[in-house]
Design an enzyme around this catalytic site. Sequence first.
Site, mmCIF file in Angstrom:
data_model
loop_
_atom_site.group_PDB
_atom_site.id
_atom_site.type_symbol
_atom_site.label_atom_id
_atom_site.label_comp_id
_atom_site.label_asym_id
_atom_site.label_seq_id
_atom_site.Cartn_x
_atom_site.Cartn_y
_atom_site.Cartn_z
ATOM 1 N N ASP A 1 -2.573 -6.138 -11.918
ATOM 2 C CA ASP A 1 -2.055 -4.807 -11.619
ATOM 3 C C ASP A 1 -1.078 -4.475 -12.735
ATOM 4 O O ASP A 1 -0.087 -5.179 -12.915
ATOM 5 C CB ASP A 1 -1.330 -4.805 -10.271
ATOM 6 C CG ASP A 1 -2.301 -5.051 -9.110
ATOM 7 O OD1 ASP A 1 -3.336 -4.370 -9.066
ATOM 8 O OD2 ASP A 1 -2.022 -5.927 -8.284
ATOM 9 N N ASP B 1 -12.067 1.170 -0.811
ATOM 10 C CA ASP B 1 -10.938 0.718 0.007
ATOM 11 C C ASP B 1 -11.284 1.007 1.455
ATOM 12 O O ASP B 1 -11.385 2.168 1.848
ATOM 13 C CB ASP B 1 -9.655 1.469 -0.375
ATOM 14 C CG ASP B 1 -9.155 1.075 -1.772
ATOM 15 O OD1 ASP B 1 -9.627 0.048 -2.297
ATOM 16 O OD2 ASP B 1 -8.310 1.802 -2.315
#
Lengths: 213, 257
Positions: free
Chosen positions: B12, B131
């Site tokens: 990330d 997601d």
Amino acid sequence: MSSAAVIDYGMGNLHSIAKALQHAQPSTDVLIASDADTILHADRVVFPGVGAIRDCIAALHEKKLVEVIKQAANDKPFLGICLGMQALLTDSEENNHTDCLNLFAGHVVHFDKNLHDETGTALKIPHMGWNKVTQQSHPLWNNIAQDSRFYFVHSYYAVPENAQECIASSEYPDAFTCAIARDNIFAVQFHPEKSQHAGLQLLTNFLNWDGTN
Amino acid sequence: MALAKRIIPCLDVDNGRVVKGVKFVDIRDAGDPVEVARRYDREGADEITFLDITATHHDRDTIVHVVEQVAGEVFIPLTVGGGIRKLEDIRRMLNAGADKVGINSAAVFNPEFVRDAAEKFGSQCIVVAIDAKKVSAPDEADRWEIFTHGGRKPTGIDAIEWAIKMVDYGAGEILLTSMDRDGTREGFDLPLTRAISEAVAVPVIASGGVGNLEHLADGVIQGKADAVLAASIFHFAEYSVEHAKQHMQSRGIEVRL
């Protein structure tokens, strides 16, 4: 300084292969080329490609590169990668049959739709990831261990008519040809530029190859 | 079967630095992305994924430089996700040296974008990131929905139907994240992973919730995932990628060692 031309005909990402060649041998002059002059004057030629075969062949015709590739493949160390391997066969069943360059007699076919592994789990298409490559004797495999893993991503594979032109195979789940070779031509289905140590070694071997066996 | 199951460390990246997962409140700095990518490559990572969580558009150029630098010295597949909304974004990432891009919310807002992207660049480089969150009641059959905005906004779209549709539109791979599990370290949502993996013909990468090495093996054996993605367990050298592969191999999973 020896030079290697990477053929640019608008099919996919040439930066990876150019960077990997440069890394494999910093002294080589790596040229990304779409013109006949550069390609035909280079010491060796890399023919990469990703995407659909019909677009690939159409782009080669449009950029007037078919004859250039045939000429390069005739007289200098020549490396086809992925679609750049498939394009060397006679034809492909992709896109409802596509005529290819016919430098190797044979067809390009799709993996069967209903493949399963030994546990009965359905196998995914595209065949994507690191698979073992079983080599036949050839200088481009120098210093690469038998059954080393290379990175693949494809749904079609080549079936050369002359079994002697198969220079490596892999299994998914049945054996299929993943590299072909004849004289100064060597072509692979996997991506050496994305296959870490084994891939870089193959590129180094290619950059030092004189095109003979 | 000789095809290896893949382990994909995920970085990330916020404004040029690796940070611990998006869901953590106290974002801990985990270093320079190029350094971290080098380490994962040395440890035998099969691919590396960068998730750009940089908030402002202006600072997005940073990720391009990160990818350029990594691609010049790390020769395994690289995927970049986060902020991919236009064909131009994809071209920029591929030119920087990425091999695949992850498309997430842009696919939900405009599914045709996936079709255009696959048509233009080939399915092999289009990863659709999904997601999903469980929406069924405890006494109902399992049902998951697509959520956007980091799991905050429901869309009413069924996750399995969505995965099938995205593959139909040209996705070459599905990156599936359970928003219920992301950041919890409780393991993947295995029923979700299995349901999606069995519903589509393309490879599925399981993501969200990895807290230990057994979770990775579970994702493959029970979740039927083709690849497993994890971030935080690798960042602070709690486990190495090599370690993870040895563990998976001990569970009978084919890996690249």
